[in-house]
Design an enzyme around this catalytic site. Sequence first.
Site, PDB file in Angstrom:
ATOM      1  N   ASP A   1      55.484  29.677  22.206  1.00 41.58           N
ATOM      2  CA  ASP A   1      54.840  30.253  21.624  1.00 41.58           C
ATOM      3  C   ASP A   1      53.520  29.756  21.466  1.00 41.58           C
ATOM      4  O   ASP A   1      52.441  29.173  20.132  1.00 41.58           O
ATOM      5  CB  ASP A   1      55.856  31.070  20.226  1.00 41.58           C
ATOM      6  CG  ASP A   1      56.433  31.615  20.516  1.00 41.58           C
ATOM      7  OD1 ASP A   1      57.124  32.592  21.053  1.00 41.58           O
ATOM      8  OD2 ASP A   1      56.707  32.727  18.845  1.00 41.58           O
TER       9      ASP A   1
ATOM     10  N   ASP B   1      45.318  47.915  35.316  1.00 45.87           N
ATOM     11  CA  ASP B   1      44.299  46.499  36.135  1.00 45.87           C
ATOM     12  C   ASP B   1      43.884  46.365  35.186  1.00 45.87           C
ATOM     13  O   ASP B   1      42.912  44.768  35.234  1.00 45.87           O
ATOM     14  CB  ASP B   1      43.358  47.909  37.138  1.00 45.87           C
ATOM     15  CG  ASP B   1      42.454  48.373  35.939  1.00 45.87           C
ATOM     16  OD1 ASP B   1      42.342  48.988  35.157  1.00 45.87           O
ATOM     17  OD2 ASP B   1      41.601  49.098  36.205  1.00 45.87           O
TER      18      ASP B   1
ATOM     19  N   HIS C   1      59.570  28.853  15.887  1.00 45.95           N
ATOM     20  CA  HIS C   1      60.322  30.994  15.869  1.00 45.95           C
ATOM     21  C   HIS C   1      59.604  30.825  14.465  1.00 45.95           C
ATOM     22  O   HIS C   1      59.008  32.268  14.340  1.00 45.95           O
ATOM     23  CB  HIS C   1      61.800  30.892  16.509  1.00 45.95           C
ATOM     24  CG  HIS C   1      61.665  32.480  16.829  1.00 45.95           C
ATOM     25  ND1 HIS C   1      60.580  33.412  17.209  1.00 45.95           N
ATOM     26  CD2 HIS C   1      62.502  33.364  16.480  1.00 45.95           C
ATOM     27  CE1 HIS C   1      61.404  34.379  17.200  1.00 45.95           C
ATOM     28  NE2 HIS C   1      62.236  34.433  16.357  1.00 45.95           N
TER      29      HIS C   1
ATOM     30  N   SER D   1      41.513  46.464  33.291  1.00 51.20           N
ATOM     31  CA  SER D   1      39.975  46.903  32.968  1.00 51.20           C
ATOM     32  C   SER D   1      39.148  47.221  31.246  1.00 51.20           C
ATOM     33  O   SER D   1      38.217  47.192  31.165  1.00 51.20           O
ATOM     34  CB  SER D   1      39.683  47.851  33.733  1.00 51.20           C
ATOM     35  OG  SER D   1      39.981  48.996  33.437  1.00 51.20           O
TER      36      SER D   1
ATOM     37  N   HIS E   1      57.007  34.838  22.776  1.00 50.73           N
ATOM     38  CA  HIS E   1      56.169  35.307  23.160  1.00 50.73           C
ATOM     39  C   HIS E   1      55.525  35.150  24.356  1.00 50.73           C
ATOM     40  O   HIS E   1      54.069  35.155  24.507  1.00 50.73           O
ATOM     41  CB  HIS E   1      55.070  34.858  22.211  1.00 50.73           C
ATOM     42  CG  HIS E   1      54.598  35.331  21.172  1.00 50.73           C
ATOM     43  ND1 HIS E   1      53.578  36.467  20.690  1.00 50.73           N
ATOM     44  CD2 HIS E   1      55.465  35.596  19.653  1.00 50.73           C
ATOM     45  CE1 HIS E   1      54.265  37.197  19.297  1.00 50.73           C
ATOM     46  NE2 HIS E   1      54.769  36.381  18.931  1.00 50.73           N
TER      47      HIS E   1
ATOM     48  N   ASP F   1      46.381  51.061  31.345  1.00 52.18           N
ATOM     49  CA  ASP F   1      44.777  50.235  31.939  1.00 52.18           C
ATOM     50  C   ASP F   1      46.252  49.533  32.257  1.00 52.18           C
ATOM     51  O   ASP F   1      45.802  48.364  32.234  1.00 52.18           O
ATOM     52  CB  ASP F   1      44.780  49.531  30.334  1.00 52.18           C
ATOM     53  CG  ASP F   1      43.414  48.816  31.093  1.00 52.18           C
ATOM     54  OD1 ASP F   1      43.054  49.413  32.422  1.00 52.18           O
ATOM     55  OD2 ASP F   1      43.561  48.346  30.284  1.00 52.18           O
TER      56      ASP F   1
ATOM     57  N   ASP G   1      35.255  61.953  26.512  1.00 52.66           N
ATOM     58  CA  ASP G   1      34.501  60.666  27.223  1.00 52.66           C
ATOM     59  C   ASP G   1      32.436  60.918  26.667  1.00 52.66           C
ATOM     60  O   ASP G   1      32.210  61.539  27.226  1.00 52.66           O
ATOM     61  CB  ASP G   1      35.081  60.974  28.765  1.00 52.66           C
ATOM     62  CG  ASP G   1      33.355  60.289  30.086  1.00 52.66           C
ATOM     63  OD1 ASP G   1      33.943  58.840  29.116  1.00 52.66           O
ATOM     64  OD2 ASP G   1      33.442  61.206  30.887  1.00 52.66           O
TER      65      ASP G   1
END
Length: 714
Positions: free
Chosen positions: A210, A652, A473, A654, A243, A650, A690
């Site tokens: 973690d 990539d 943990h 970005s 994690h 998403d 948009d």
Amino acid sequence: MGSGSSVNVDYKYSLQKSENAFKAAVLIQQWYRRYVARLEMRRRCTWRIFQSIEYACEQDQIKLHNFFSYLMEQFTPSSSKERDFISRMFISGESYKEAELEKYCDYESIEVPDSYTGPHLSFPLLPDHATALLEAFKQKQQLHARYVLNLLHETRKHLKQLPNISHVSTCYSEEVTVCGDLHGQLDDLFLIFYKNGLPSPSKSYVFNGDFVDRGKQSLEVLIILFTFLLIYPKEVHLNRGNHEDHMVNLRYGFTKEVMQKYKVHGKKILRMFQNVFCWLPLATLIDQKVLILHGGISDTTDLDMLEKIQRDKFISVLRMKKRKESNRKVEMQDINGESKSEADAAGNEAAPRLSLQPQPAQAPSMANRLEFSRWIRQTVQEQIDTCRRLVDISESEPEELTYSSSVSLKYGDEPCQPHQEEWQQILDILWSDPMPQEGCRANKVRGGGCYFGPDVTEKILEKYNLQFLIRSHECKQEGYEFCHRRKVLTIFSASNYYEIGSNRGAYVKLGPDLVPHFVQYQANKSAHMLTMTQRISRVEESAFRALREKLFAHTSALISAFKAYDEDNTGRITLSNWATAVESVLRLGLPWRMLRPQLVRSTEDGMLEYKSWLDDLAMEQRSQEHIQSSLLEVIYRNRSNLETIFRIIDKDHSGLISFEEFQQTWKLFSSHMNIELTDDGINDLVRSIDFNKDGNIDFNEFLEAFRLVRQCRA
């Protein structure tokens, strides 16, 4: 006579004075004890709130991916294009082949400009490189992407040579220092090195997982740890935590942090981290006597099996995939109680069903979007309770349904896929927690792993001739805690984890005698300036603020629960019924009657006007965001899930998704949000949100879509 009488009077006066002083001291002591007891009670209640909310969030993470599995089982792609999209969306954890990864993450093709003023790395690394990195990060400088990729490349090569269980001996160093969760808190790591010294041939370290998420400097923490790992490979040891998992990183911040800091090469860096994480060792043994692992054990933990597991197969522990599509079909038939002949008779169905109820023979074609939307909504509504019971760790159902997240849509054989038993072993050591009761049971609080009792610990220690276990943990207020008759030690190194002053961090040092010596600390300077009362009040305020947000996010469900106790529709319920109703909705296991004075205004007749109380909660949240109350409630309740969904779409990383990705995804999970839209409706929605007209959708626009659709339904 006069002299004797005077002495007697003085003696009585002195005795009376002493008696009064003693009574005053007793009163002060009683008052102080009550005061400290009240502070301790407040502290414990605050702690319960933080932990309950944290674990509920982890449970939501697992349930979200389990629900995606359910949707995938019900979804019939109408074309190869849709199948490819869904495969890319949910199977992002596929391993690259060696050559593909080397080509994809080619650091040599990245040039370092002359204007770059940060630290430079050359390999093999030297102690001076580590010192330069520490100083650079203290000055808030950033390591160039070329060096980050180069470091990850070398770290991966080194980790691949290590066994699943690292072996450390105190014979070669004065002592071994064990650190717990750091969670991206760089100041804690700096303080550990300041107090204890940097890694060196005479100072060994074990960092117990973690390293990332939640904190804002996970990247810097990893770079420093990997650098010291390569400089001192025999003295620095890293265990994998729950994690160190890219599916968890999507929700808890590491993915977002990397993409914000490295906008150009962030995707490559994330892919390399994902691969490096799966090569991290699973545990460490000190002198063959002390076992260090991140979460814990179970009654089926087998160290011999853990030694042999091909650990790099587990890109994400939340996503246990089937070895073959055909195997999955057989397994699902067994779960549904179908015989082989029944399965053959139903062989023309588009996909096997996760159901215990009658089903439509086949899903409508995606060509008729409205019909398909209605069908999937009906299917989900009929089976969602059954599905959620399965993924809620039902003890009577196979464990495979509990944790698996996404099912591969690829066809044909998939070599080197993990076995169920191997996956369960890793899941248990990364996600489990100790409990005071005997036995071993599913960890329904976190949603993954198990709770193990003292008898389970004793059995493992005896079987492998161990003295005690060290795990992490769990956040502990003092930074460490013993349990199971001092045979299990929890160490947690991220101070101020929930709030400034909420907890200390700690590390433990073990010499040849293996007697633990603890060092506690507070990395935040302002925490040292606070009195105990100020510290508890500050942490308490933060905890109740988080709890009010949680209550507000479930306003609709709370109203329904309250109305069940308000048979005469008076708008009033008893405070006792309020506490029962709140727990039935939130299921946090909190002492609501004790918390009531902080959440509900005192009433003379012991009755609560619940609508007025909920309006007050809404006013608190509306003061922060100017959104219609009913919409804001939905946003608060779903924001974490929506952000995770957005980051899955998403691909990539970005921060933007295309119109096509948005449209395809909306079709898939619209049923989960109980929303029905036609193709034209989705297209209109895409164009309307948009706002900057750039042809892509960012996360804020994504949230706006959710709000707009909820408005349309209202």
